[in-house]
Design a protein around this motif. Structure first.
Motif, PDB file in Angstrom:
ATOM      1  N   ALA A   1      -7.749 -48.097  -5.411  1.00 20.75           N
ATOM      2  CA  ALA A   1      -7.948 -46.717  -5.794  1.00 20.75           C
ATOM      3  C   ALA A   1      -9.464 -46.859  -6.599  1.00 20.75           C
ATOM      4  N   GLY A   2      -9.783 -47.795  -7.385  1.00 24.71           N
ATOM      5  CA  GLY A   2     -10.811 -47.953  -8.040  1.00 24.71           C
ATOM      6  C   GLY A   2     -12.117 -48.499  -7.299  1.00 24.71           C
ATOM      7  N   LEU A   3     -11.642 -49.193  -6.379  1.00 27.27           N
ATOM      8  CA  LEU A   3     -12.905 -49.731  -5.395  1.00 27.27           C
ATOM      9  C   LEU A   3     -13.208 -48.910  -4.516  1.00 27.27           C
ATOM     10  N   ARG A   4     -12.361 -47.786  -4.034  1.00 30.78           N
ATOM     11  CA  ARG A   4     -12.502 -46.839  -3.228  1.00 30.78           C
ATOM     12  C   ARG A   4     -13.258 -45.718  -3.598  1.00 30.78           C
ATOM     13  N   LEU A   5     -13.126 -45.540  -5.073  1.00 28.80           N
ATOM     14  CA  LEU A   5     -13.709 -44.231  -5.702  1.00 28.80           C
ATOM     15  C   LEU A   5     -15.235 -44.851  -6.138  1.00 28.80           C
ATOM     16  N   ALA A   6     -15.316 -46.180  -6.651  1.00 22.06           N
ATOM     17  CA  ALA A   6     -16.765 -46.799  -6.913  1.00 22.06           C
ATOM     18  C   ALA A   6     -17.576 -46.740  -5.440  1.00 22.06           C
ATOM     19  N   CYS A   7     -17.082 -46.915  -4.365  1.00 22.20           N
ATOM     20  CA  CYS A   7     -17.852 -46.875  -3.083  1.00 22.20           C
ATOM     21  C   CYS A   7     -18.321 -45.425  -2.953  1.00 22.20           C
ATOM     22  N   LEU A   8     -17.483 -44.364  -3.134  1.00 24.21           N
ATOM     23  CA  LEU A   8     -17.729 -43.140  -2.866  1.00 24.21           C
ATOM     24  C   LEU A   8     -18.811 -42.476  -3.798  1.00 24.21           C
ATOM     25  N   LEU A   9     -18.769 -43.173  -5.173  1.00 22.15           N
ATOM     26  CA  LEU A   9     -19.679 -42.565  -6.008  1.00 22.15           C
ATOM     27  C   LEU A   9     -20.988 -43.232  -5.961  1.00 22.15           C
ATOM     28  N   LEU A  10     -21.183 -44.424  -5.575  1.00 23.66           N
ATOM     29  CA  LEU A  10     -22.232 -45.058  -5.538  1.00 23.66           C
ATOM     30  C   LEU A  10     -23.256 -45.103  -4.349  1.00 23.66           C
TER      31      LEU A  10
ATOM     32  N   TYR B   1      -4.694 -43.687 -11.021  1.00 23.07           N
ATOM     33  CA  TYR B   1      -5.623 -43.360 -12.116  1.00 23.07           C
ATOM     34  C   TYR B   1      -5.916 -44.463 -12.842  1.00 23.07           C
ATOM     35  N   LEU B   2      -4.892 -45.215 -13.282  1.00 23.07           N
ATOM     36  CA  LEU B   2      -5.207 -46.306 -14.026  1.00 23.07           C
ATOM     37  C   LEU B   2      -5.936 -47.463 -13.227  1.00 23.07           C
ATOM     38  N   GLY B   3      -5.496 -47.532 -11.841  1.00 19.19           N
ATOM     39  CA  GLY B   3      -6.223 -48.291 -10.945  1.00 19.19           C
ATOM     40  C   GLY B   3      -7.698 -48.021 -10.810  1.00 19.19           C
ATOM     41  N   ALA B   4      -7.948 -46.798 -10.650  1.00 17.08           N
ATOM     42  CA  ALA B   4      -9.430 -46.591 -10.546  1.00 17.08           C
ATOM     43  C   ALA B   4      -9.917 -46.704 -12.111  1.00 17.08           C
ATOM     44  N   LEU B   5      -9.362 -46.578 -13.225  1.00 20.63           N
ATOM     45  CA  LEU B   5     -10.107 -46.666 -14.482  1.00 20.63           C
ATOM     46  C   LEU B   5     -10.142 -48.306 -14.654  1.00 20.63           C
TER      47      LEU B   5
END
Length: 284
Positions: free
Chosen positions: A10-19, A137-141
Motif C-alpha cells: 500500500a505504501g509503494l502504491r501510494l508513493a508511485c501515485l503521488l510522485l 494505513y500503517l503499511g502506507a505510513l
C-alpha cells in the motif's frame, strides 16, 4: 514481509501515485494487474469465480480516481515549497479504506464459495475489515513518507557523501537502529507466558520513542524514517495473525506517526524546498 494488518505494498502504491506523472499511471496499473490476475487464476478452483473476479482487480486501479481527485485539488508541495502533509495523510487514509473494502469483499466472496461462509462472515467480517484498514494505513505510513523524503533529498543537489554525513543519517544509524534492534532481541517471542504479556506490551510501546525523538530533532523527515524502522521492529514482535494486542499496538503507532508527521512539518528548524522545485514537482 506483509500480513493482513501491515500491508507494505500500500505504501509503494501510494508513493508511485503521488510522485509519478499521470501519463505513467497506466504502466503502474499493468505492473500490478499481471501478478494479481495470475494469482486469481491459480486459486479460482479453491475459492471460486466470484473471488477470482474481485481479486483480479488491481488495487491501484481503484485508488487512481481518488488520488487524482486529491492531487487536482491539493498540491503535494505548497507555494512556499513545504510538503503538504495533510494531503498525504488524506490520500493515505482514502487508499487504506479502498484497499480494505476491496480485500474484505474478496474474502466475503471466498467464504460464500464454501460451506458455513455466512456464519464466519458475521463472526469475523467487521474485525477483518478493521484490520485491513489499519494494515493498509500503517503499511502506507511505513513506506510513503520515507520514499517522499528520499525523493526530496536526491532530487536536488546532493551527493552520497553529504547524505552519509548528515545528522539525520547519524541519528538513525547510531541511535534508532541499535535501540530498535535491542527491543527486538529482548522482546519475548515464541511461546509467551502470561508473565511475558506485560513485558511485551512495554517493549511494543517503546518503539514510539524513536518516532518522537527524531521528530523533535529533524521534523517530518525524522518522523518518516523513524516510523518506518519502528513499524518494522514492531512487526517482528508478533508471529500470530490478527493478534488483538498487536493490532492495538499498531494502531497506537499509526496515530503517533501521523501526529508526528503533521507536527514535524510546522517545526521552525525544518528546511523547506525551494518554491521552484515545488512547482516542478506538480507538473505532469
Amino acid at each position: 514481509m506483509s500480513y493482513s494488518h501491515w500491508i507494505l505494498p500500500a505504501g509503494l502504491r501510494l508513493a508511485c501515485l503521488l510522485l509519478l506523472p499521470y501519463r505513467m499511471w497506466p504502466a503502474i496499473v499493468v505492473g500490478e494487474a499481471l501478478p494479481v490476475f495470475e494469482n486469481a487464476m491459480m486459486c479460482v478452483r479453491q475459492l471460486g469465480w466470484a473471488w477470482a473476479g474481485i481479486s483480479a482487480i488491481p488495487f491501484v486501479l481503484l485508488c487512481i480516481p481518488v488520488v487524482r481527485w486529491i492531487r487536482n485539488r491539493m498540491p503535494l508541495y505548497l507555494a512556499d515549497g513545504q510538503i503538504n502533509m495533510g494531503m498525504i495523510l488524506l490520500a493515505t487514509l482514502a487508499c487504506a479504506l479502498i484497499t480494505a473494502l476491496r480485500t474484505d469483499t474478496a474474502v466475503f466472496a471466498a467464504l460464500m464459495h464454501g460451506k458455513g461462509g455466512m456464519a464466519t462472515w458475521h463472526a469475523e467480517g467487521l474485525v477483518d475489515l478493521q484490520a485491513y484498514i489499519l494494515g493498509s494505513y500503517l503499511g502506507a505510513l511505513t513506506l510513503t513518507p520515507t520514499l517522499l523524503a528520499l525523493h526530496e533529498r536526491f532530487s536536488g543537489p546532493c551527493s552520497w557523501k553529504s547524505f552519509w554525513r548528515s545528522r539525520l543519517t547519524h541519528d538513525v544509524a547510531l541511535g534508532v537502529i541499535p535501540f530498535l534492534t535491542t527491543i527486538v532481541v529482548m522482546a519475548p517471542s515464541g511461546s509467551i507466558t502470561p508473565a511475558d504479556v506485560q513485558q511485551l506490551h512495554l517493549y511494543r510501546l517503546a518503539v514510539l520513542i524513536p518516532v518522537l525523538v527524531l521528530t523533535m530533532r529533524h521534523g517530518w523527515r525524522g518522523a518518516a524514517l523513524a516510523g518506518m524502522l519502528s513499524s518494522i521492529a514492531l512487526a517482528t514482535t508478533s508471529a500470530v495473525l490478527m493478534d488483538p494486542a498487536m493490532i492495538r499496538a499498531q494502531a497506537v503507532l499509526a496515530l503517533t506517526i501521523s501526529g508526528s508527521l503533521l507536527a514535524g512539518v510546522s517545526m521552525p528548524h525544518v528546511v523547506t524546498l525551494r518554491p521552484a522545485f515545488a512547482r516542478k514537482s506538480r507538473g505532469d
